[in-house]
Design an enzyme around this catalytic site. Structure first.
Site, PDB file in Angstrom:
ATOM      1  N   ASN A   1       0.850  -1.185   0.000  1.00 17.92           N
ATOM      2  CA  ASN A   1       0.000   0.000   0.000  1.00 17.92           C
ATOM      3  C   ASN A   1       0.884   1.233   0.000  1.00 17.92           C
ATOM      4  O   ASN A   1       2.010   1.176   0.477  1.00 17.92           O
ATOM      5  CB  ASN A   1      -0.839   0.044   1.272  1.00 17.92           C
TER       6      ASN A   1
ATOM      7  N   LYS B   1      11.210 -17.596  -7.790  1.00 15.61           N
ATOM      8  CA  LYS B   1      10.761 -16.485  -8.633  1.00 15.61           C
ATOM      9  C   LYS B   1       9.856 -17.014  -9.752  1.00 15.61           C
ATOM     10  O   LYS B   1      10.218 -17.982 -10.439  1.00 15.61           O
ATOM     11  CB  LYS B   1      11.979 -15.771  -9.222  1.00 15.61           C
TER      12      LYS B   1
ATOM     13  N   PHE C   1      -7.498   4.727  12.215  1.00 17.72           N
ATOM     14  CA  PHE C   1      -7.375   5.731  11.165  1.00 17.72           C
ATOM     15  C   PHE C   1      -8.233   5.300   9.984  1.00 17.72           C
ATOM     16  O   PHE C   1      -8.377   4.099   9.731  1.00 17.72           O
ATOM     17  CB  PHE C   1      -5.917   5.871  10.707  1.00 17.72           C
TER      18      PHE C   1
ATOM     19  N   LYS D   1     -15.797  -1.095  14.023  1.00 23.92           N
ATOM     20  CA  LYS D   1     -14.635  -1.641  14.738  1.00 23.92           C
ATOM     21  C   LYS D   1     -14.708  -1.355  16.240  1.00 23.92           C
ATOM     22  O   LYS D   1     -13.777  -1.663  16.980  1.00 23.92           O
ATOM     23  CB  LYS D   1     -13.332  -1.082  14.140  1.00 23.92           C
TER      24      LYS D   1
ATOM     25  N   LYS E   1     -17.018   3.266  10.125  1.00 24.02           N
ATOM     26  CA  LYS E   1     -15.879   2.405  10.464  1.00 24.02           C
ATOM     27  C   LYS E   1     -15.648   2.387  11.972  1.00 24.02           C
ATOM     28  O   LYS E   1     -15.363   1.349  12.559  1.00 24.02           O
ATOM     29  CB  LYS E   1     -14.632   2.936   9.742  1.00 24.02           C
TER      30      LYS E   1
ATOM     31  N   PRO F   1      -5.949 -10.672   8.505  1.00 24.66           N
ATOM     32  CA  PRO F   1      -6.680 -10.384   9.748  1.00 24.66           C
ATOM     33  C   PRO F   1      -6.794  -8.870   9.942  1.00 24.66           C
ATOM     34  O   PRO F   1      -5.874  -8.138   9.567  1.00 24.66           O
ATOM     35  CB  PRO F   1      -5.788 -11.002  10.837  1.00 24.66           C
ATOM     36  N   ASP F   2      -7.916  -8.408  10.486  1.00 28.04           N
ATOM     37  CA  ASP F   2      -8.055  -6.984  10.819  1.00 28.04           C
ATOM     38  C   ASP F   2      -7.498  -6.805  12.233  1.00 28.04           C
ATOM     39  O   ASP F   2      -8.146  -7.143  13.221  1.00 28.04           O
ATOM     40  CB  ASP F   2      -9.522  -6.550  10.735  1.00 28.04           C
ATOM     41  N   ILE F   3      -6.270  -6.295  12.300  1.00 32.02           N
ATOM     42  CA  ILE F   3      -5.551  -6.221  13.580  1.00 32.02           C
ATOM     43  C   ILE F   3      -6.326  -5.360  14.577  1.00 32.02           C
ATOM     44  O   ILE F   3      -6.558  -5.746  15.722  1.00 32.02           O
ATOM     45  CB  ILE F   3      -4.129  -5.649  13.363  1.00 32.02           C
TER      46      ILE F   3
HETATM   47  O1  C5P Z   1      -8.292  -0.571   6.061  1.00 33.76           O
HETATM   48  P1  C5P Z   1      -9.261   0.131   6.955  1.00 33.76           P
HETATM   49  O2  C5P Z   1      -9.842   1.358   6.364  1.00 33.76           O
HETATM   50  O3  C5P Z   1     -10.280  -0.814   7.551  1.00 33.76           O
HETATM   51  O4  C5P Z   1      -8.370   0.645   8.182  1.00 33.76           O
HETATM   52  C1  C5P Z   1      -8.950   1.277   9.296  1.00 33.76           C
HETATM   53  C2  C5P Z   1      -8.088   1.097  10.508  1.00 33.76           C
HETATM   54  O5  C5P Z   1      -7.905  -0.293  10.782  1.00 33.76           O
HETATM   55  C3  C5P Z   1      -6.684   1.663  10.422  1.00 33.76           C
HETATM   56  O6  C5P Z   1      -6.438   2.217  11.689  1.00 33.76           O
HETATM   57  C4  C5P Z   1      -5.793   0.467  10.159  1.00 33.76           C
HETATM   58  O7  C5P Z   1      -4.505   0.634  10.705  1.00 33.76           O
HETATM   59  C5  C5P Z   1      -6.537  -0.639  10.862  1.00 33.76           C
HETATM   60  N1  C5P Z   1      -6.384  -1.942  10.187  1.00 33.76           N
HETATM   61  C6  C5P Z   1      -5.785  -2.996  10.832  1.00 33.76           C
HETATM   62  N2  C5P Z   1      -5.671  -4.208  10.220  1.00 33.76           N
HETATM   63  C7  C5P Z   1      -6.154  -4.398   8.976  1.00 33.76           C
HETATM   64  C8  C5P Z   1      -6.782  -3.341   8.296  1.00 33.76           C
HETATM   65  C9  C5P Z   1      -6.872  -2.126   8.933  1.00 33.76           C
HETATM   66  O8  C5P Z   1      -5.315  -2.819  11.972  1.00 33.76           O
HETATM   67  N3  C5P Z   1      -6.045  -5.571   8.401  1.00 33.76           N
END
Ligand code: C5P
Length: 392
Positions: free
Chosen positions: A209, A287, A321, A339, A335, A303-305
């Site tokens: 990204n 490769k 963020f 979350k 969001k 995973p969404d941390i």
């Molecule tokens: O990608 P997204 O818009 O959902 O990100 C929102 C927040 O979630 C950000 O603070 C980002 O650091 C966190 N995040 C995360 N793990 C992910 C996707 C996003 O911690 N896989």
């Protein structure tokens, strides 16, 4: 900011930036600190002791052999009593002396005999800063537990421009409450994620990204300035960790996820990283050869941390963020709800990515709080003070 009753020894070494230390001395006194100034012989070529005597309201110490300093043990007593020894500017020569542990004048002797924390704000010509011996000395000082504040890049007195300028007095001042355990986050643990993640396709290619890491690093700095113990879990960036911040380097979202969970429990978790939403299901171990038939990658969600951390039974205070390209308010608030975050920071991606400044909007239970465009460190400090209010 208050440094009330903090005893600070302000060491001044020989460099043109010494004239700015006069302003630093004034700011320290204004913040309530009790300041004793110690000057090296070279420093007195740039500014007179009288200047510092007038600003600190105390006689300035210049010699190890000064009869005025009582029993001749000033080098021991002074630092026993102090909360902090701050050397600004710290010349290349003085850094070398410190790194070697030499003690041939009052200031270097004080540094060696001290029992308090030592912070230095280096200032020198950019070539001197970049020189191999200075790099070695810097590494030695950091390893010895010395806090190094700056330097920054910019115009130099010699007419050149580059890294080596002393931090501005107000910036040095901002770092001190954290160093002295006097900040509003003293005793709290903060984990910050920053930068992009890199998801391998094969050993030489990957998906990533856009993210410079600047905002996350600025937040880590602002939290450390506020006194927190900060761990910065960082994806690949070309930034240096701020002073007093412990950095854990990771590459992929999975590594970031594991590193964050290892760093918990914490009081605050600030997720600034631009985590890749997907990774390649099975990255190739060799490769992948170019083929006219094209290439199809099977992606699976990462995973969404942040969501995972905020759902923990002993979840820290979580800050997210949201970088959006349109409909910022609606999407950011959605969001935040999804979350389950007490605080979410929204920005328009196209106005912020890679830049030194940002325009932010904070979303919390009270509503929406705009932070008009400013440099990222100023925004980070504003955000930390908002966070402190919410925490309390
Ligand atoms: O990608 P997204 O818009 O959902 O990100 C929102 C927040 O979630 C950000 O603070 C980002 O650091 C966190 N995040 C995360 N793990 C992910 C996707 C996003 O911690 N896989």
């Amino acid at each position: 900011m208050s440094l009330a009753h903090k005893k600070i020894i302000l060491g001044v070494t020989g460099g043109i930036a010494a004239y700015k230390t006069a302003e630093l001395c004034r700011l320290l006194v204004k913040a309530g600190a009790e300041v004793r100034v110690v000057m090296t012989a070279a420093a007195q070529q740039f500014v007179t002791p009288l200047t510092f005597q007038a600003l600190s309201g105390q006689p300035v110490l210049t010699s190890l052999w000064d009869a005025a300093s009582g029993d001749g043990m000033a080098h021991i007593h002074l630092s026993r009593d102090a909360d902090l020894l701050l050397v600004a500017p710290a010349s290349a020569d003085f850094m070398a002396k410190l790194a070697e542990g030499r003690a041939d004048d009052l200031l270097s002797t004080l540094c060696l005999a001290r029992t308090c924390r030592l912070a230095v704000a280096p200032a020198m010509n950019r070539e001197m800063w970049a020189a191999a011996p200075t790099r070695r000395n810097l590494g030695q000082l950091r390893g010895d537990g010395v806090t190094v504040l700056g330097p920054v890049a910019g115009e130099q007195a010699c007419g050149e421009s580059g890294l080596g300028r002393m931090l501005e007095p107000a910036e040095i001042l901002a770092a001190l409450p954290g160093l002295l355990g006097a900040g509003p986050l003293a005793g709290r643990r903060v984990v910050v994620t920053a930068g992009p993640t890199f998801e391998p396709i094969d050993p030489v290619r990957g998906l990533t990204n856009l993210s410079s890491g600047k905002m996350g690093y600025a937040l880590a700095q602002a939290a450390a300035e506020a006194g927190a113990e900060v761990c910065l879990v960082s994806g690949p960036t070309c930034l240096a960790a701020p002073a007093r911040v412990r950095r854990v380097d990771v590459r992929s979202a999975a590594e970031m996820h594991d590193a964050v969970l290892r760093e918990l429990p914490a009081d605050v978790f600030i997720a600034v990283a631009a985590v890749a939403d997907y990774r390649v299901e099975a990255a190739a171990t060799q490769k992948i050869k170019k083929s006219a038939a094209g290439l199809t990658l099977q992606l699976v969600p990462n995973p969404d941390i942040l969501a995972e951390v905020s759902a923990l039974p002993d979840a820290p205070f979580c800050v997210g963020f949201a970088a959006e390209t349109e409909q910022l308010a609606e999407r950011a608030e959605a969001k935040r709800q999804r979350k389950k975050l007490p605080l979410l920071v929204g920005n328009l991606a196209q106005d912020t990515l890679g830049q030194d400044t940002a325009e932010l909007v904070l979303f919390d239970d009270q509503g929406l709080h705009p932070l008009p465009r400013a440099d990222k460190l100023a925004q980070a400090r504003a955000l930390v003070s908002h966070l402190v209010n919410l925490l309390n």
